[in-house]
Design an enzyme around this catalytic site. Sequence first.
Site, PDB file in Angstrom:
ATOM      1  N   GLY A   1      -2.678  10.073   4.195  1.00  0.00           N
ATOM      2  CA  GLY A   1      -1.471   9.740   3.440  1.00  0.00           C
ATOM      3  C   GLY A   1      -1.544  10.349   2.060  1.00  0.00           C
ATOM      4  O   GLY A   1      -2.263  11.329   1.835  1.00  0.00           O
TER       5      GLY A   1
ATOM      6  N   GLY B   1      -5.349  10.051   0.739  1.00  0.00           N
ATOM      7  CA  GLY B   1      -6.305  10.840   1.522  1.00  0.00           C
ATOM      8  C   GLY B   1      -5.911  12.307   1.576  1.00  0.00           C
ATOM      9  O   GLY B   1      -6.753  13.193   1.409  1.00  0.00           O
TER      10      GLY B   1
ATOM     11  N   ARG C   1       9.239  -8.236  -7.585  1.00  0.00           N
ATOM     12  CA  ARG C   1       9.273  -8.516  -6.156  1.00  0.00           C
ATOM     13  C   ARG C   1       8.836  -9.927  -5.806  1.00  0.00           C
ATOM     14  O   ARG C   1       9.481 -10.608  -5.016  1.00  0.00           O
ATOM     15  CB  ARG C   1       8.389  -7.509  -5.426  1.00  0.00           C
ATOM     16  CG  ARG C   1       8.989  -6.146  -5.468  1.00  0.00           C
ATOM     17  CD  ARG C   1       8.095  -5.119  -4.835  1.00  0.00           C
ATOM     18  NE  ARG C   1       8.822  -3.856  -4.765  1.00  0.00           N
ATOM     19  CZ  ARG C   1       8.320  -2.726  -4.312  1.00  0.00           C
ATOM     20  NH1 ARG C   1       7.072  -2.700  -3.873  1.00  0.00           N
ATOM     21  NH2 ARG C   1       9.033  -1.636  -4.273  1.00  0.00           N
TER      22      ARG C   1
ATOM     23  N   HIS D   1       4.909  -6.405   2.874  1.00  0.00           N
ATOM     24  CA  HIS D   1       5.223  -5.015   2.601  1.00  0.00           C
ATOM     25  C   HIS D   1       4.016  -4.215   2.127  1.00  0.00           C
ATOM     26  O   HIS D   1       3.824  -3.073   2.507  1.00  0.00           O
ATOM     27  CB  HIS D   1       6.302  -4.993   1.528  1.00  0.00           C
ATOM     28  CG  HIS D   1       6.667  -3.632   1.053  1.00  0.00           C
ATOM     29  ND1 HIS D   1       7.106  -2.666   1.914  1.00  0.00           N
ATOM     30  CD2 HIS D   1       6.659  -3.073  -0.175  1.00  0.00           C
ATOM     31  CE1 HIS D   1       7.351  -1.562   1.220  1.00  0.00           C
ATOM     32  NE2 HIS D   1       7.076  -1.778  -0.034  1.00  0.00           N
TER      33      HIS D   1
ATOM     34  N   ARG E   1       2.239  -5.725  -7.131  1.00  0.00           N
ATOM     35  CA  ARG E   1       2.513  -4.329  -7.470  1.00  0.00           C
ATOM     36  C   ARG E   1       3.976  -4.151  -7.863  1.00  0.00           C
ATOM     37  O   ARG E   1       4.853  -4.714  -7.221  1.00  0.00           O
ATOM     38  CB  ARG E   1       2.212  -3.419  -6.273  1.00  0.00           C
ATOM     39  CG  ARG E   1       2.520  -1.972  -6.533  1.00  0.00           C
ATOM     40  CD  ARG E   1       2.114  -1.094  -5.379  1.00  0.00           C
ATOM     41  NE  ARG E   1       2.874  -1.342  -4.175  1.00  0.00           N
ATOM     42  CZ  ARG E   1       4.136  -0.970  -3.984  1.00  0.00           C
ATOM     43  NH1 ARG E   1       4.793  -0.333  -4.934  1.00  0.00           N
ATOM     44  NH2 ARG E   1       4.748  -1.227  -2.840  1.00  0.00           N
TER      45      ARG E   1
ATOM     46  N   LEU F   1       3.173   4.926  -4.768  1.00  0.00           N
ATOM     47  CA  LEU F   1       3.078   6.381  -4.638  1.00  0.00           C
ATOM     48  C   LEU F   1       2.283   6.938  -5.811  1.00  0.00           C
ATOM     49  O   LEU F   1       1.445   7.822  -5.658  1.00  0.00           O
ATOM     50  CB  LEU F   1       4.474   6.993  -4.586  1.00  0.00           C
ATOM     51  CG  LEU F   1       5.375   6.474  -3.465  1.00  0.00           C
ATOM     52  CD1 LEU F   1       6.736   7.174  -3.500  1.00  0.00           C
ATOM     53  CD2 LEU F   1       4.736   6.683  -2.106  1.00  0.00           C
TER      54      LEU F   1
END
Lengths: 656, 251
Positions: free
Chosen positions: A42, A45, A337, A408, A442, A448
Site C-alpha cells: 500500500g 509498503g 470523527r 474504519h 486519527r 494517507l
Amino acid sequence: MSLDSKIPDGPIEEKWTKHKMNSKLINPANKRKYTVIVVGSGLAGGAAAASLSEMGYKVKCFCYQDSPRRAHSIAAQGGINAAKNYQNDGDSVYRLFYDTVKGGDFRAREANVYRLAEVSNNIIDQCVAQGVPFAREYGGLLDNRSFGGAQVSRTFYARGQTGQQLLIGCYQALEKEIAKGGVEMFTRHEMMDVVKVNGHAKGIVVRDMTTGEISSHAGDAVILATGGYGNVFFLSTNAMGCNVAAAMRAHKRGAYFANPCYTQIHPTCIPVSGDYQSKLTLMSESLRNDGRIWVPKSKEDAQAIREGKKAPTDIAEDDRDYYLERKYPSFGNLAPRDVSSRAAKEVCDEGRGVATTGLGVYLDFKDAIARLGEDTIRARYGNLFQMYEKITGDNPYQTPMQIYPAVHYTMGGLWVDYNLQTSIPGLHCLGEANFSDHGANRLGASALMQGLADGYFVIPTTIAVYLANEKPGTITTEMDEFKQTEKEVKEHINALLNVNGSRTVDSFHRELGLVMWNHCGMARTKEGLEEALQLIPKIREEFWNNVKVPGSGDGVNSELEKAHRVAEFIEFAETMCYDALQREESCGGHFRLEYQFTEDSQEVKEGKTQPGEALRRDEEFAYVAAWQHNGVGEPPTLHKEDLDFDNVHLAIRSYA
Amino acid sequence: MLNLTLKVWRQQNATSEGFIETYDAHDIPESASFLEMLDIVNERILNDGGEPIHFDHDCREGICGQCSLTINGIPHSKERGITACQLHMRKFKTGETIWIEPFRAKAFPLLRDLIVDRSAFDRIIGAGGYVSVRTGSAQDANNLPVAKTKADAAMDAAACIGCGACVAACKNASAMLFVSAKAAHLNLLPQGAPEKNKRVLGMVRQMDAEGFGNCTNQYECEAVCPKEISADNIARLNRDYAIAIADEAAV
C-alpha cells in the site's frame, strides 16, 4: 525489556533534522549488499519498497493481492493533509502538529507527530512530480479543502479518489523499480511468519496463494506495512482481505502490540441492511462540508419514518434536530470523527434513529443544493452520490442520505520507536500497521499522509540506523531458524485443514465480529469487556474443534486463506479487550461509559465541556500501552511508555 | 427475495479442464450485492460439503479493480459504469438464469474457477507507465502550474482501476483502452512530457509482447469500463505512438 522510544534530544523542531545528521549512512556501494524485505504494497509498503530500491538497496516486496496497485490505501476518498499553507489561512507545520496531537486526544508521541507534519510538504511535492492529478484551480495551482475537523484548508485531493491516485503514483514508482531489477515483487503471496535469527528479524515465511508452496525469504531487515485490524469486527469499511495476521505473527514472535483498543469508527457510512452483509461502505466525510446531519426531534416521527409512514421530507424544519450543529456550534457538522460517531449512536440509542433498523441518521444536502445549485453539488460529490444510489437505490439529490458509523481505521498497531523499529531488532513497521502518529483518534486525511511519510521519508533514513550495525548478506534460508519456522507454518496449515468440522470460517468471523462490536465497539464498559474475555476463548476453542476448511493446501484455496486470518483475529481480539479493559478512561476512539463528564463535573459547570463527553485521565493514563504476548489464551503483559507533552498543553479536547 | 439459477465456470487449476456447473440460488435478498449473493451460495456449498466458487474480490466498493466476473456474457454485467462488486441483486428478477464466467483473454491465464492472472498489466506499467522521479528530488509542488483542463483530463484517464474488463470485452482481447488511459494520464501532464515517447513505445511494445490483440475500433471496451474511460484515449495513443516511432527513426 524496557521501552526505549529513542526520541532524539533537542527542541522539537530540530529533532528530525538532527537525527538525520547524526544517523549513520551506508555507503552507496554497500547498499546493494543489503536485502530489505517489505510486506505489504500500500502507500507505506509501496513507497518504502520503491524508495529503498531507488537508493540502491535490494528489495523483496510481498502482497496478497494480485497486483500491488490494489492495496486498500486505494479506497481512501477524501484527501491528504500537508502544511503548505497555500491558502494563506494561517496553517503551519506547528499547527498541523498541534491539530494532530489534539485530534489524537493527547495520546500520541509529540516527536513523531512533529516529524509527520514536517515531511507532509515533501509528500505533496513528491506526488505532484510523479504525476498525481490533484485538483487544481483555474490558475493552475493546487486546490485545497477543509476536511475532517480542521479549521484551515490543508487537504489536497484528487476528486473522491485521492487514495487511488496516490497509490497509483507509488505503484508506478514500484513497477519502475521492479522493471529495473531493484525490487523483486511477489504478488498473491501471504506472509505466514517472521523468522528470527539471534533475536533479530531476518526473514519471513510465505505461502504462494496460487500454488500453495511454502517458502522462506532471507534479508537483512524486515518491514511490515500490512495495514490495520478493523476486520476484527467482521463488518468494517476495510477490504475483505485486510487482516492482522502478519502483525499478530510478529507479535507472537516478540513484537509488542500498542494501544490495540484505539479503533476509529467513521461517522459517514451506509447503514447495515441485512445479516448477509459482507462489508460496509464509507461515504467520504468531505460530504460533511456541505451536508447537514439530523434526526427528527421526536421519537414518534423517527418511528413513523422507520415504518415507512413518513418520508424525511415530511419532517418540518422545526421538528428536525441538527444535533452536531446544536452541540458543537463552532465545528458543527465538521466535528471530528469520534465525536460525530458517538453523537450519532446517542441519538439512535434515544430511539430517534432512522433507516429500517433504527441505526441511521440523515445527511441532508437540501440547503446546499438551494444555496449552490445542483450542478455545483454534482461537481463536488457526483461520484459519491452515484455510488450511494447504486448501493441503496435512493437518489440523494432528492432525499437525504442515510448514514451510520462503521469501523474504519485502527490507530493501534505494533509498537515502534522513533526509527519505526518494533521491539524485535530489525523488524520495522509502517503505516496503519504501527501505532505511532494518531494517538487515540486519527483526523481525516491523515492516514494517507502518515503512510507516505513513513514510506517515502522516514524509513529510507531510519532503516540505516539498524543496518549500519549489521554485516550484510550473512543470512541464508538454509539456516535452522528458517527450516524450523517453515515446519511450524506447515503444521499450522495442516491443523487448519484437518479440523474437518461443520462450521464455515465466515460463521466464526461473524460471531467474533458481533462480540467485538457489542462489547469493544463505540461504547465500552468493564462488565462488557469482561464478558467478551469470557466469550472469545470459547469462540477460539470451537474454531479449532469445529471449523470446516475444504480442499487442500496445494493451489488456490480461499477458505484456507480466510481460516488463517480469522484464527489470528480471534487471538488478537483478546488482546484488544485486555487493552480496552485496562484503559480506565475515555479518549478518542476508546470510549468507556464509566468515564464521561456528567452534569456534576466541575468542567461542565465551568462551560469547558458538556455532559457525555469523553473523560480523559491524564494523571494515570498518559501512556502508550504496549502488550507483550505470553502464549495463546494467556493474558498478555502490559508495558507502559509514558508520554511527555513538552510542546502541547494537555487540555480537554473541546469542539464546542 | 429472489430465486435464481446460476451457471458458473468451474476449473480446478490452470491446466485442468473447465466446465459449467449449475447452482440453485434461492432466497437471495434484493438488497444484497452480487458478490454477497455468491457469498450466500458459497456458504450453502460449504455446508453441503462442497468446495466454494473461487472468485477475486477485495475492496467491494468499486475501486481496487480486483473483482473480475463476466456476468451474462458482459464483463461486470450489462449495467454501465460499475464493477461486479457494485452490482446489486435488485437489478435481477426472480426466475432468471445468470451465467458467471471469468475475464477471458490469452494474456490473462486462468488460475482457478473465476480467478485470472492479470500481471501482464503490471509489466506494461513497468515498461514506461511512470514518471522517473526519485523520492526526495521534487521541487515545490506549486512551482509547476498545470492548466485545470489538463489536470482534469489527466484525472479522467487516471481513474482507470486496472480491472481488465476492457480486454475481456474485446473480441481481439486488446488492451488498448487500458494502455492508452495509463499513457494519457501521464502524457497529458507537463511532469510526464520528458519521457513521453519512451513511455508510449515501451508500453505498446510490452502490450504486444504479452499477447494482447490489436484494436479494431469496436469500442466494446468503453462500453464495459466501470470508470467509463473514453476511447478517445486510444486515438490519442495512436497519434502519440506515430510521433514516437517517427522520432525514434530520426534519432
